[in-house]
Design an enzyme around this catalytic site. Sequence first.
Site, mmCIF file in Angstrom:
data_model
loop_
_atom_site.group_PDB
_atom_site.id
_atom_site.type_symbol
_atom_site.label_atom_id
_atom_site.label_comp_id
_atom_site.label_asym_id
_atom_site.label_seq_id
_atom_site.Cartn_x
_atom_site.Cartn_y
_atom_site.Cartn_z
ATOM 1 N N HIS A 122 0.861 -1.202 0.000
ATOM 2 C CA HIS A 122 0.000 0.000 0.000
ATOM 3 C C HIS A 122 0.890 1.243 0.000
ATOM 4 O O HIS A 122 1.242 1.774 1.047
ATOM 5 C CB HIS A 122 -0.918 -0.026 1.230
ATOM 6 N N HIS A 125 1.205 4.919 -2.245
ATOM 7 C CA HIS A 125 0.729 5.820 -3.311
ATOM 8 C C HIS A 125 1.937 6.536 -3.904
ATOM 9 O O HIS A 125 2.730 7.147 -3.164
ATOM 10 C CB HIS A 125 -0.219 6.873 -2.733
ATOM 11 N N THR A 172 -1.195 4.291 -8.209
ATOM 12 C CA THR A 172 -1.266 5.694 -8.602
ATOM 13 C C THR A 172 -2.532 5.954 -9.407
ATOM 14 O O THR A 172 -3.056 5.071 -10.076
ATOM 15 C CB THR A 172 -0.013 6.122 -9.390
ATOM 16 N N THR A 173 -3.014 7.201 -9.322
ATOM 17 C CA THR A 173 -4.233 7.604 -10.023
ATOM 18 C C THR A 173 -3.872 8.115 -11.407
ATOM 19 O O THR A 173 -3.187 9.145 -11.517
ATOM 20 C CB THR A 173 -4.940 8.753 -9.250
ATOM 21 N N PRO A 174 -4.303 7.445 -12.484
ATOM 22 C CA PRO A 174 -4.015 7.960 -13.826
ATOM 23 C C PRO A 174 -4.654 9.339 -14.002
ATOM 24 O O PRO A 174 -5.813 9.538 -13.634
ATOM 25 C CB PRO A 174 -4.671 6.927 -14.756
ATOM 26 N N GLY A 232 -8.558 8.291 -2.313
ATOM 27 C CA GLY A 232 -8.968 9.695 -2.375
ATOM 28 C C GLY A 232 -9.659 10.091 -1.083
ATOM 29 O O GLY A 232 -9.873 9.251 -0.195
ATOM 30 N N GLU A 271 -11.836 4.777 6.579
ATOM 31 C CA GLU A 271 -10.873 5.817 6.997
ATOM 32 C C GLU A 271 -11.574 6.915 7.781
ATOM 33 O O GLU A 271 -10.933 7.680 8.500
ATOM 34 C CB GLU A 271 -10.219 6.433 5.748
ATOM 35 N N ASP A 310 1.727 3.638 3.165
ATOM 36 C CA ASP A 310 0.710 4.573 2.659
ATOM 37 C C ASP A 310 1.373 5.679 1.837
ATOM 38 O O ASP A 310 1.313 5.658 0.609
ATOM 39 C CB ASP A 310 -0.097 5.170 3.811
ATOM 40 N N ASP A 311 2.002 6.627 2.521
ATOM 41 C CA ASP A 311 2.621 7.772 1.846
ATOM 42 C C ASP A 311 3.934 8.079 2.575
ATOM 43 O O ASP A 311 3.975 8.943 3.466
ATOM 44 C CB ASP A 311 1.692 8.983 1.931
#
Length: 364
Positions: free
Chosen positions: A13, A15, A97-99, A199, A229, A304-305
């Site tokens: 997980h 991003h 990742t978000t295209p 998101g 979340e 996560d990040d």
Amino acid sequence: MEWWMSMPKVELHAHLNGSIRDSTLLELARALGDKGLIDFSQVEHVILKNDRSLTEVFKLFDVIHILTTDHMTVTRIAKEVVEDFASENVVYLELRTTPKKNDSQGMSKRSYVEAVLEGIRSVSSVDVALIPYTEDHRNLLDPLCSATNDKCNGDGRKKIFVRLLLSIDRRETTEAAMETVKLALEMRHLGVVGIDLSGNPKVGEWKTYLPALKFAREQGLFVTLHCGEVPNSKEIQDMLDFLPQRIGHACFFEEEHWRKLKSTNIPVEICLTSNIRTLSVPSIDAHHFVDLYNAKLPVVLCTDDSGVFSTSLSNEYKVAASSFGLGRKQTFELSKNAVEFIFSDNVVKDELREIFNSAAKNLE
Ligand code: 6MZ
């Protein structure tokens, strides 16, 4: 920290735009500042700020996305993120990742993902196995490697498996979500294995994404969902009823949700530092990881990040060990168990199990 670094690890997980090095973000911000496109000192302050609420985190992502709009930068950050995970002995990485479509940059969702893949392929500090086995027989288990070095190719170089998940952003429409799923299907042979729903959890509705997620599953893509979340009992229930292959976070679960989770055995991606920083759990002692771990339910530690929350996967294992009293053997087993929840076939799992078994021998 050295021990947590040297242990082989599996990251499920992470991003992409949340995992960028601070130094890279500042360099990108300075360049845009020099062109007069942003106010550098303001952006610098936002990047270097340490404690952020969940709402502030999503504001930060909007800033980061302004800094990473062109193909070249997307390629660069993808390369650096893989290098960073590999350098702390992550042996299998599922990056998500978000295209993004951005007409001013001539960017389509497809060209964005191509730029990400180019970055992953351009990593040179370590060998990257990106293409699924059926597509690239050179990735097949190398007996020389297993015999000599636990995390290497036959030539003694380190190796990392990388797979890509495409994220649907909760701000997107049903059509946009469907476009992402179709893209994932078309790019399967290039290393895309699944779909993530992420998101701002305060935005959007489950029914918007459901058709695309159903289609993804029907077509054999793996699905993972950010789930619980924020408190949203109905959505959590709907998500669990969907039976995704994994979920992320699970912070605001109620008794009925835990019951359902236990009966379905859905693995949970646990992001300790992220949850603490965003106040999604009140304190580390109160983190649900302990109950899940003690109940022997499937859990995997993740970052996560790592950029946004200034952490690393090694650090997440260290935090778990010190906060919950796990010994080295238990932490190693936790790390090894993650192999069972990856979105890859048995050939990859076998090779990873082999890596862990040989690392275990070295630890004895
Ligand atoms: C939900 C998150 C997230 O896709 O541009 N993202 N979504 N909860 C989180 N926990 C804090 N952290 C990151 O990477 C950034 C995007 O990932 C999602 C958000 O949609 C964010 O914009 P990419 O590479």
